[in-house]
Write a protein that holds these residues in place. Structure first.
Motif, PDB file in Angstrom:
ATOM      1  N   ALA A  25       0.821  -1.208   0.000  1.00 50.46           N
ATOM      2  CA  ALA A  25       0.000   0.000   0.000  1.00 50.46           C
ATOM      3  C   ALA A  25       0.856   1.258   0.000  1.00 50.46           C
ATOM      4  CB  ALA A  25      -0.926  -0.005   1.218  1.00 50.46           C
ATOM      5  N   GLY A  26       2.166   1.125   0.128  1.00 52.35           N
ATOM      6  CA  GLY A  26       3.056   2.276   0.165  1.00 52.35           C
ATOM      7  C   GLY A  26       3.392   2.654   1.584  1.00 52.35           C
ATOM      8  N   CYS A  27       4.490   3.418   1.773  1.00 51.67           N
ATOM      9  CA  CYS A  27       4.820   3.885   3.111  1.00 51.67           C
ATOM     10  C   CYS A  27       5.709   5.109   3.043  1.00 51.67           C
ATOM     11  CB  CYS A  27       5.484   2.785   3.939  1.00 51.67           C
ATOM     12  SG  CYS A  27       7.158   2.392   3.456  1.00 51.67           S
ATOM     13  N   ASP A  34       1.303   2.433   5.140  1.00 56.24           N
ATOM     14  CA  ASP A  34       0.041   3.155   5.033  1.00 56.24           C
ATOM     15  C   ASP A  34      -1.125   2.190   5.190  1.00 56.24           C
ATOM     16  OD1 ASP A  34       1.481   5.441   4.472  1.00 56.24           O
ATOM     17  OD2 ASP A  34       1.174   5.327   2.310  1.00 56.24           O
ATOM     18  N   GLY A  35      -2.264   2.739   5.591  1.00 56.85           N
ATOM     19  CA  GLY A  35      -3.480   1.955   5.662  1.00 56.85           C
ATOM     20  C   GLY A  35      -3.574   1.093   6.903  1.00 56.85           C
ATOM     21  N   GLU A  55      -5.706   6.950   7.411  1.00 54.78           N
ATOM     22  CA  GLU A  55      -5.407   7.832   6.272  1.00 54.78           C
ATOM     23  C   GLU A  55      -4.853   9.176   6.750  1.00 54.78           C
ATOM     24  OE1 GLU A  55      -5.394   7.135   2.984  1.00 54.78           O
ATOM     25  OE2 GLU A  55      -5.732   5.103   3.690  1.00 54.78           O
ATOM     26  N   LYS A  56      -5.467   9.756   7.777  1.00 56.35           N
ATOM     27  CA  LYS A  56      -5.034  11.059   8.302  1.00 56.35           C
ATOM     28  C   LYS A  56      -3.613  11.010   8.844  1.00 56.35           C
ATOM     29  CE  LYS A  56      -9.503  12.452  10.052  1.00 56.35           C
ATOM     30  NZ  LYS A  56     -10.246  12.713  11.289  1.00 56.35           N
ATOM     31  N   PHE A  57      -3.286   9.901   9.520  1.00 54.48           N
ATOM     32  CA  PHE A  57      -1.996   9.791  10.194  1.00 54.48           C
ATOM     33  C   PHE A  57      -1.050   8.855   9.440  1.00 54.48           C
ATOM     34  CE2 PHE A  57      -4.943  11.277  13.390  1.00 54.48           C
ATOM     35  CZ  PHE A  57      -4.226  12.313  13.972  1.00 54.48           C
ATOM     36  N   ARG A  58      -1.226   8.812   8.147  1.00 57.46           N
ATOM     37  CA  ARG A  58      -0.382   7.983   7.276  1.00 57.46           C
ATOM     38  C   ARG A  58       1.085   8.327   7.522  1.00 57.46           C
ATOM     39  NH1 ARG A  58      -2.111   8.178   1.260  1.00 57.46           N
ATOM     40  NH2 ARG A  58      -3.697   6.828   2.115  1.00 57.46           N
ATOM     41  N   GLY A  59       1.868   7.308   7.821  1.00 59.23           N
ATOM     42  CA  GLY A  59       3.295   7.515   8.062  1.00 59.23           C
ATOM     43  C   GLY A  59       3.654   7.827   9.504  1.00 59.23           C
TER      44      GLY A  59
END
Length: 130
Positions: A16-18, A24-25, A69-73
């Motif tokens: 999902a990416g990071c 993420d997610g 989603e808001k706190f991705r990463g």
């Protein structure tokens, strides 16, 4: 049952990416796996214990996913379906749902029992990461 570390379990969701090394997610814990929370994670980790057929849990889950989603990463988000992981939830003393376990990078643990509003969860995350 296969036992894995929180970090290892979450890393499986890297597709999902990071950013900043935090996926993420929301990572949904597969049936048959558990999470070893005996040591502090390297990032803020939130574990959401839910029953998918429970209305309060569905409400909580949607807010949990929005926060991811808001706190991705900034934090790792793990969802645990108690119907598949009842023994794991019992071993941690989960007695009511929905329940969110917040594990800070220093190992401190905080439980939040019952539905939370988006603002309450956001505030919890901000407080835990600072």
């Amino acid at each position: 049952m296969k036992k894995i570390l929180v970090a290892a379990a979450i890393l499986l969701s890297l597709a999902a990416g990071c950013r900043s090394g935090v996926p993420d997610g929301v990572y949904s814990l597969p049936a048959g796996e558990t999470i070893d929370i005996s040591s502090a994670p390297d990032h803020l980790t939130l574990i959401d214990f839910v029953l998918p057929d429970n209305e309060s849990c569905r409400f909580s889950d949607s807010i949990f996913r929005e926060a991811a989603e808001k706190f991705r990463g900034d934090a790792r988000f793990v969802s645990v379906d108690v119907s598949q992981h009842g023994a794991f939830a019992d071993s941690l003393g989960v007695a009511a749902l929905p329940a969110i376990l917040v594990i800070r990078s220093d190992g401190q643990r905080d439980w939040h029992i019952g539905p939370m509003t988006s603002d309450e969860l956001d505030s919890t995350i901000r407080d835990a990461r600072d």
